[in-house]
Design a protein around this motif. Structure first.
Motif, PDB file in Angstrom:
ATOM      1  N   ALA A   1       0.851  -1.181   0.000  1.00  0.00           N
ATOM      2  CA  ALA A   1       0.000   0.000   0.000  1.00  0.00           C
ATOM      3  C   ALA A   1       0.890   1.235   0.000  1.00  0.00           C
ATOM      4  O   ALA A   1       2.068   1.165   0.353  1.00  0.00           O
ATOM      5  N   LEU A   2       0.308   2.345  -0.413  1.00  0.00           N
ATOM      6  CA  LEU A   2       1.002   3.633  -0.412  1.00  0.00           C
ATOM      7  C   LEU A   2       0.192   4.623   0.408  1.00  0.00           C
ATOM      8  O   LEU A   2      -1.034   4.701   0.258  1.00  0.00           O
ATOM      9  N   GLU A   3       0.882   5.354   1.264  1.00  0.00           N
ATOM     10  CA  GLU A   3       0.245   6.415   2.051  1.00  0.00           C
ATOM     11  C   GLU A   3       0.697   7.742   1.456  1.00  0.00           C
ATOM     12  O   GLU A   3       1.872   8.105   1.559  1.00  0.00           O
ATOM     13  N   PRO A   4      -0.229   8.472   0.795  1.00  0.00           N
ATOM     14  CA  PRO A   4       0.159   9.757   0.208  1.00  0.00           C
ATOM     15  C   PRO A   4       0.603  10.738   1.299  1.00  0.00           C
ATOM     16  O   PRO A   4       0.079  10.688   2.417  1.00  0.00           O
ATOM     17  N   PRO A   5       1.537  11.626   0.990  1.00  0.00           N
ATOM     18  CA  PRO A   5       1.977  12.609   1.979  1.00  0.00           C
ATOM     19  C   PRO A   5       0.806  13.481   2.441  1.00  0.00           C
ATOM     20  O   PRO A   5      -0.054  13.842   1.628  1.00  0.00           O
ATOM     21  N   THR A   6       0.767  13.800   3.721  1.00  0.00           N
ATOM     22  CA  THR A   6      -0.320  14.635   4.236  1.00  0.00           C
ATOM     23  C   THR A   6      -0.277  16.034   3.634  1.00  0.00           C
ATOM     24  O   THR A   6      -1.281  16.737   3.633  1.00  0.00           O
TER      25      THR A   6
ATOM     26  N   ALA B   1     -13.607  13.738   5.173  1.00  0.00           N
ATOM     27  CA  ALA B   1     -14.684  12.778   5.457  1.00  0.00           C
ATOM     28  C   ALA B   1     -14.266  11.803   6.566  1.00  0.00           C
ATOM     29  O   ALA B   1     -15.037  10.911   6.927  1.00  0.00           O
ATOM     30  N   GLY B   2     -13.038  11.971   7.074  1.00  0.00           N
ATOM     31  CA  GLY B   2     -12.549  11.103   8.145  1.00  0.00           C
ATOM     32  C   GLY B   2     -12.088   9.750   7.652  1.00  0.00           C
ATOM     33  O   GLY B   2     -11.989   8.794   8.430  1.00  0.00           O
ATOM     34  N   LEU B   3     -11.785   9.646   6.363  1.00  0.00           N
ATOM     35  CA  LEU B   3     -11.369   8.375   5.767  1.00  0.00           C
ATOM     36  C   LEU B   3      -9.861   8.341   5.565  1.00  0.00           C
ATOM     37  O   LEU B   3      -9.214   9.371   5.416  1.00  0.00           O
ATOM     38  N   SER B   4      -9.323   7.145   5.520  1.00  0.00           N
ATOM     39  CA  SER B   4      -7.895   6.953   5.276  1.00  0.00           C
ATOM     40  C   SER B   4      -7.605   7.109   3.781  1.00  0.00           C
ATOM     41  O   SER B   4      -8.345   6.601   2.942  1.00  0.00           O
ATOM     42  N   ALA B   5      -6.499   7.804   3.466  1.00  0.00           N
ATOM     43  CA  ALA B   5      -6.066   7.951   2.077  1.00  0.00           C
ATOM     44  C   ALA B   5      -5.139   6.812   1.653  1.00  0.00           C
ATOM     45  O   ALA B   5      -4.648   6.793   0.526  1.00  0.00           O
TER      46      ALA B   5
END
Length: 151
Positions: free
Chosen positions: A32-37, A113-117
């Motif tokens: 998985a990839l977590e985009p930069p905040t 929306a409180g969702l994970s990216a």
């Protein structure tokens, strides 16, 4: 077969994705990839060349010439957004090349929306030992090699 990063972000083990279906490898294996905040929007590119097998605002599957399907899920539980924040540039059946722009995602909409990216990238029905991934917690740019799959 090499699967490339559909977007830039930090490499996260699939086991750490905040969704049990992905974390337990129920649909396949990958990373998985977590985009930069700091990123407010991203253009998502094709992870492999092939045919668009499935296209939804929050996810897509590209079928490679080998027959393998690569699923990219843009965020967790983002189906709840009903397409809000997503701009789709392709249609089911389209032929694409690795690196072609497929979608744009407004990460601000996802996060507000409180969702994970967090973005799982999996090869459907692939065995865990068929995936050779990059180092964990590594930053990857869109289009760079993400993992290799032995089919």
């Amino acid at each position: 077969m090499v699967v490339r990063a559909p977007l830039s972000g930090k490499l996260v083990p699939l086991s750490e994705v905040p969704d049990p279906v992905f974390a337990q490898g129920m649909v396949g294996h990958g990373v998985a990839l977590e985009p930069p905040t700091s990123e407010h929007s991203v253009t998502v590119v094709a992870p492999v060349s092939g045919r668009m097998l499935k296209v939804m605002p929050h996810a897509f599957v590209v079928q490679a010439p080998s027959g393998a399907g690569v699923l990219v899920h843009l965020g967790i539980d983002t189906v709840k957004l009903e397409g809000n924040g997503f701009t789709v540039r392709v249609a089911k059946g389209d032929q694409v090349h690795a690196g072609d722009p497929l979608m744009d995602v407004d990460l601000t909409v996802v996060r507000e929306a409180g969702l994970s990216a967090c973005c799982p990238v999996v090869v459907l029905d692939a065995a865990e030992d068929a995936i050779t991934a990059r180092s964990q917690d590594e930053d990857v740019m869109a289009g760079q090699d993400l993992f290799a799959v032995s089919l």
